[in-house]
Write an enzyme that holds these catalytic residues in place. Structure first.
Site, PDB file in Angstrom:
ATOM      1  N   GLY A   5       0.825  -1.008   0.062  1.00 15.54           N
ATOM      2  CA  GLY A   5       0.128   0.080  -0.067  1.00 15.54           C
ATOM      3  C   GLY A   5       0.766   1.182  -0.040  1.00 15.54           C
ATOM      4  O   GLY A   5       2.150   1.030   0.223  1.00 15.54           O
ATOM      5  N   CYS A  17       5.511   0.364   8.059  1.00 12.76           N
ATOM      6  CA  CYS A  17       5.211   1.482   7.293  1.00 12.76           C
ATOM      7  C   CYS A  17       6.205   2.087   6.549  1.00 12.76           C
ATOM      8  O   CYS A  17       7.608   2.203   6.999  1.00 12.76           O
ATOM      9  CB  CYS A  17       4.647   2.592   8.219  1.00 12.76           C
ATOM     10  SG  CYS A  17       4.140   4.232   7.198  1.00 12.76           S
ATOM     11  N   LEU A  18       6.236   2.329   5.276  1.00 11.91           N
ATOM     12  CA  LEU A  18       7.333   2.733   4.298  1.00 11.91           C
ATOM     13  C   LEU A  18       7.711   3.947   4.736  1.00 11.91           C
ATOM     14  O   LEU A  18       8.841   4.231   4.333  1.00 11.91           O
ATOM     15  CB  LEU A  18       6.688   2.724   2.875  1.00 11.91           C
ATOM     16  CG  LEU A  18       6.300   1.235   2.268  1.00 11.91           C
ATOM     17  CD1 LEU A  18       5.646   1.394   0.808  1.00 11.91           C
ATOM     18  CD2 LEU A  18       7.434   0.320   2.384  1.00 11.91           C
ATOM     19  N   GLN A  52       2.391  10.239   1.543  1.00 15.14           N
ATOM     20  CA  GLN A  52       4.010   9.739   1.682  1.00 15.14           C
ATOM     21  C   GLN A  52       4.712  10.072   0.497  1.00 15.14           C
ATOM     22  O   GLN A  52       5.957   9.965   0.615  1.00 15.14           O
ATOM     23  CB  GLN A  52       3.883   8.162   1.906  1.00 15.14           C
ATOM     24  CG  GLN A  52       3.118   7.611   2.898  1.00 15.14           C
ATOM     25  CD  GLN A  52       3.067   6.164   3.064  1.00 15.14           C
ATOM     26  OE1 GLN A  52       2.030   5.539   2.555  1.00 15.14           O
ATOM     27  NE2 GLN A  52       3.871   5.710   3.634  1.00 15.14           N
ATOM     28  N   HIS A 107      -3.255   7.355   6.911  1.00 11.97           N
ATOM     29  CA  HIS A 107      -2.328   8.166   6.435  1.00 11.97           C
ATOM     30  C   HIS A 107      -2.945   9.481   5.958  1.00 11.97           C
ATOM     31  O   HIS A 107      -2.416  10.733   5.933  1.00 11.97           O
ATOM     32  CB  HIS A 107      -1.424   7.799   5.023  1.00 11.97           C
ATOM     33  CG  HIS A 107      -0.132   6.824   5.573  1.00 11.97           C
ATOM     34  ND1 HIS A 107       0.763   7.479   6.363  1.00 11.97           N
ATOM     35  CD2 HIS A 107       0.054   5.671   5.369  1.00 11.97           C
ATOM     36  CE1 HIS A 107       1.802   6.418   6.357  1.00 11.97           C
ATOM     37  NE2 HIS A 107       1.419   5.466   6.092  1.00 11.97           N
ATOM     38  N   HIS A 142      -4.710   1.395   7.299  1.00  9.15           N
ATOM     39  CA  HIS A 142      -3.558   1.711   7.296  1.00  9.15           C
ATOM     40  C   HIS A 142      -3.467   3.008   6.488  1.00  9.15           C
ATOM     41  O   HIS A 142      -2.947   4.047   6.811  1.00  9.15           O
ATOM     42  CB  HIS A 142      -2.512   0.813   7.254  1.00  9.15           C
ATOM     43  CG  HIS A 142      -1.118   1.404   7.105  1.00  9.15           C
ATOM     44  ND1 HIS A 142      -0.353   1.344   8.454  1.00  9.15           N
ATOM     45  CD2 HIS A 142      -0.089   2.167   6.479  1.00  9.15           C
ATOM     46  CE1 HIS A 142       0.922   1.558   8.115  1.00  9.15           C
ATOM     47  NE2 HIS A 142       0.920   2.329   7.118  1.00  9.15           N
ATOM     48  N   GLU A 143      -3.771   2.929   5.234  1.00 12.16           N
ATOM     49  CA  GLU A 143      -3.644   4.089   4.161  1.00 12.16           C
ATOM     50  C   GLU A 143      -4.696   5.061   4.333  1.00 12.16           C
ATOM     51  O   GLU A 143      -4.055   6.304   4.259  1.00 12.16           O
ATOM     52  CB  GLU A 143      -3.735   3.213   2.830  1.00 12.16           C
ATOM     53  CG  GLU A 143      -3.013   2.185   2.403  1.00 12.16           C
ATOM     54  CD  GLU A 143      -1.528   2.619   2.627  1.00 12.16           C
ATOM     55  OE1 GLU A 143      -0.638   1.710   2.976  1.00 12.16           O
ATOM     56  OE2 GLU A 143      -0.997   3.659   2.670  1.00 12.16           O
TER      57      GLU A 143
HETATM   58  O1  K2U Z   1       1.298   2.908   3.942  1.00 15.60           O
HETATM   59  C1  K2U Z   1       2.549   2.087   3.839  1.00 15.60           C
HETATM   60  O2  K2U Z   1       3.566   2.639   4.469  1.00 15.60           O
HETATM   61  C2  K2U Z   1       2.493   0.969   3.344  1.00 15.60           C
HETATM   62  C3  K2U Z   1       2.392  -0.188   4.451  1.00 15.60           C
HETATM   63  C4  K2U Z   1       1.066  -0.792   4.206  1.00 15.60           C
HETATM   64  C5  K2U Z   1       0.495  -1.896   5.207  1.00 15.60           C
HETATM   65  C6  K2U Z   1       0.942  -1.322   6.493  1.00 15.60           C
HETATM   66  C7  K2U Z   1       0.719  -2.365   7.515  1.00 15.60           C
HETATM   67  C8  K2U Z   1       0.027  -3.626   6.993  1.00 15.60           C
HETATM   68  C9  K2U Z   1      -0.428  -3.708   5.900  1.00 15.60           C
HETATM   69  C10 K2U Z   1      -0.096  -2.717   4.813  1.00 15.60           C
HETATM   70  C11 K2U Z   1       3.338  -1.293   4.340  1.00 15.60           C
HETATM   71  O3  K2U Z   1       4.872  -0.797   4.778  1.00 15.60           O
HETATM   72  S1  K2U Z   1       3.766  -2.255   3.002  1.00 15.60           S
HETATM   73  C12 K2U Z   1       4.778  -3.413   3.598  1.00 15.60           C
HETATM   74  C13 K2U Z   1       4.069  -4.701   3.940  1.00 15.60           C
HETATM   75  C14 K2U Z   1       4.356  -5.827   2.913  1.00 15.60           C
HETATM   76  C15 K2U Z   1       3.931  -6.697   3.231  1.00 15.60           C
HETATM   77  C16 K2U Z   1       2.719  -7.005   4.339  1.00 15.60           C
HETATM   78  C17 K2U Z   1       2.607  -5.961   4.959  1.00 15.60           C
HETATM   79  C18 K2U Z   1       3.368  -4.680   4.998  1.00 15.60           C
HETATM   80 ZN    ZN Z   2       2.361   3.612   6.358  1.00 17.04          ZN
END
Ligand code: K2U
Ligand code: ZN
Length: 176
Positions: A46, A97-98, A51, A143, A139-140
């Site tokens: 996501g 979170c990225l 971001q 944001h 989560h998104e």
């Molecule tokens: O918004 C973001 O920073 C991307 C997030 C999205 C996310 C966070 C927590 C749980 C689900 C999605 C992640 O950093 S994307 C990395 C990731 C990869 C596989 C599974 C979970 C998170």
């Molecule tokens: Zn995030």
């Protein structure tokens, strides 16, 4: 399409409530393309517009990570997304979170959500999300409201992570 740099916490742009997208324009379509390319490259499932420093209510997600045999990628672009129903039942997922690399915490959220959004096709969409899709969508959406997963943690844990990120950003600045 181009890769864009992902803003790292702490940054004031990650704490702002983003305004609605008035219309689906070519600029919005280009931004969505760049968000998807940046998300897949990260890699992530996501990514929200703030971001990338774009203060607009849209996010992209694709939780079809190919773990299930034959599961095809399903890139989604959600503009002006809203939750119109959520389950009382909750699920806990170790979130990252990225914008806060290498930091993880167990976060509990409703297991299922029904969302409504404006698609790139200009149509209104509604869909129920469960599992990782539900966690990611919430989560998104956080944001877009200036909320990070660390905001669900206690103040000490949140401060510890913020201090680690300040050190990470200082060291990264020295390498440039
Ligand atoms: O918004 C973001 O920073 C991307 C997030 C999205 C996310 C966070 C927590 C749980 C689900 C999605 C992640 O950093 S994307 C990395 C990731 C990869 C596989 C599974 C979970 C998170
Ligand atoms: Zn995030």
């Amino acid at each position: 399409m181009s890769l864009r740099p992902i803003i790292l916490h702490p940054d004031p742009r990650l704490k702002k409530v983003c305004p609605q997208v008035p219309a689906v324009t070519d600029e919005i379509r280009r931004l969505a393309e760049d968000m998807l390319e940046t998300m897949y490259d990260a890699p992530g499932v996501g990514l929200a517009a703030p971001q990338l420093g774009e203060m607009k209510r849209l996010f992209v997600m694709d939780c079809a990570r190919g773990e299930v045999e034959g599961e095809k990628p399903r890139p989604m672009v959600l503009i002006n997304p809203e939750i119109i129903w959520q389950s009382a039942e909750t699920s806990t997922y170790e979130e990252g979170c990225l914008s806060i690399p290498e930091q993880y915490a167990d976060i509990t959220r409703p297991s299922r959500v029904r969302m409504r959004w404006l698609g790139l096709d200009g149509q209104t969409h509604e869909e129920d999300f469960t599992g990782l899709w539900a966690t990611c969508a919430q989560h998104e959406l956080d944001h877009l409201n200036g909320k990070l997963f660390i905001d669900y943690l206690g103040p000490m844990r949140r401060q510890l992570i913020t201090r680690k990120m300040l050190k990470f950003k200082r060291e990264r600045a020295k390498q440039v």
